[in-house]
Scaffold this active site. Structure first.
Site, PDB file in Angstrom:
ATOM      1  N   PRO A 108      38.356  31.251  30.187  1.00 39.90           N
ATOM      2  CA  PRO A 108      37.211  32.167  30.206  1.00 39.90           C
ATOM      3  C   PRO A 108      35.919  31.482  30.660  1.00 39.90           C
ATOM      4  O   PRO A 108      34.965  32.153  31.049  1.00 39.90           O
ATOM      5  CB  PRO A 108      37.084  32.631  28.752  1.00 39.90           C
ATOM      6  CG  PRO A 108      38.391  32.313  28.106  1.00 39.90           C
ATOM      7  CD  PRO A 108      38.977  31.163  28.862  1.00 39.90           C
ATOM      8  N   ASP A 124      41.850  40.946  51.903  1.00 46.13           N
ATOM      9  CA  ASP A 124      40.893  41.637  51.051  1.00 46.13           C
ATOM     10  C   ASP A 124      39.484  41.643  51.627  1.00 46.13           C
ATOM     11  O   ASP A 124      38.685  42.503  51.279  1.00 46.13           O
ATOM     12  CB  ASP A 124      40.866  41.013  49.668  1.00 46.13           C
ATOM     13  CG  ASP A 124      42.113  41.350  48.887  1.00 46.13           C
ATOM     14  OD1 ASP A 124      42.239  40.901  47.752  1.00 46.13           O
ATOM     15  OD2 ASP A 124      42.961  42.057  49.431  1.00 46.13           O
TER      16      ASP A 124
END
Ligand code: 9D3
Length: 280
Positions: free
Chosen positions: A114, A194
């Site tokens: 994280p 993308d």
């Protein structure tokens, strides 16, 4: 892969996947985790399954627990200094990574955490240039800091929400990187990537039936008028992007016609009861 190769491919009428495979080494992913079994179902599905079959990617799963040397195969311990939760021990992680990749490893060693920088398509595209990538999946409250300091070269998060470990993020990275590799999506240039897909949001898609529960497919799509259909789709893509992701419009490549359409949207927003833009 260069466009020249494409021309050669097209000239000899060769299938891109097999040609790419013949001249390229697969990109190698080494994943270090306490839960290797969660990767198999996804890796055996659809695009990633085919990418492996075509020899475009190679995925090696390593169970960190296999590199413990104690009787109980312990991979975690209490934090020095106290406090709640458990911390991943350094020895099995170092042993796993170094025995598979050598010391020091030749490829980036990514820790999913994280605390990492947020993953995006640019990072995916960068990694897709590499011959190999190692991914370490954290579990428990955290990982001994010496792993970060002396083994890990890069730390990645996939976004601001709490997950139970780094396994899903590792799959996200593996999937996104693989899609940039030439041949994975069937195009030898890897051009359907993308950065193109993120230029604008997609226009709405419809398939049969033409009427479902009284809801009609837009008439223009049934018209057979390919010019009108292309224009409608482009305008829908612009409308959606303007409504939901105006930030993307700043970087998008827009024609004069696109800009004129956006101008109409903006003035319709400012003058809601003028003009004929009912749909806006
Ligand atoms: C509840 C424990 N948290 C205390 C503030 C820290 C914490 C440690 C480990 C929170 C989540 C995790 C497990 N998550 C990951 O390893 C992880 C992750 C994520 O949770 N969200 C987004 N990207 C990632 S990459 C790895």
């Amino acid at each position: 892969m260069s466009r020249v190769f494409n021309k050669i491919l097209a000239f000899f009428n060769l299938e891109s996947g097999s040609f790419v495979r013949a001249i390229m080494q697969p990109m190698r992913f080494d994943i270090f985790t306490l839960f290797p079994e969660v990767f198999q179902p996804y890796l055996q599905t659809s695009i990633l399954e085919r990418a492996q079959q075509k020899g475009l990617i190679e995925v090696h799963l390593h169970n960190i627990r296999d590199y413990t040397t104690d009787k109980h195969h312990i991979t975690d311990d209490e934090p020095y200094g106290g406090g709640g939760g458990m911390v991943m021990k350094p020895e099995p992680i170092f042993a796993a990574v170094e025995s598979v990749l050598g010391s020091p490893p030749a490829c980036p060693v990514v820790l999913l955490t994280p605390q990492g920088r947020t993953f995006n398509y640019r990072i995916a595209q960068e990694y897709a240039q590499l011959p190999a990538l190692a991914l370490i999946c954290g579990r428990y409250e955290g990982i001994d800091e010496r792993v970060r300091e002396h083994l890990v070269t890069d730390e990645l998060s996939i976004g601001d929400y709490v997950l139970s470990g780094g396994e899903l993020p590792a799959l996200v990275v593996l999937d996104a990187v693989s899609r940039f590799l030439p041949g994975v999506l069937g195009d030898p240039d890897g051009a359907t990537d993308d950065s193109y897909a993120l230029g604008l949001l997609e226009y709405p898609h419809y398939t049969r039936p033409a009427e479902f529960r009284g809801w009609q497919v837009p008439q223009v799509l049934l018209s057979g008028d390919h010019g009108r259909i292309a224009r409608w789709r482009r305008e829908q893509a612009l409308l959606r992007t303007w409504q939901r992701r105006p930030d993307l419009l700043e970087k998008a490549t827009l024609s004069g016609e696109d800009q004129a359409f956006l101008e109409r949207l903006r003035s319709a927003q400012e003058n809601p009861f003028q003009g004929d833009n009912d749909e806006v």
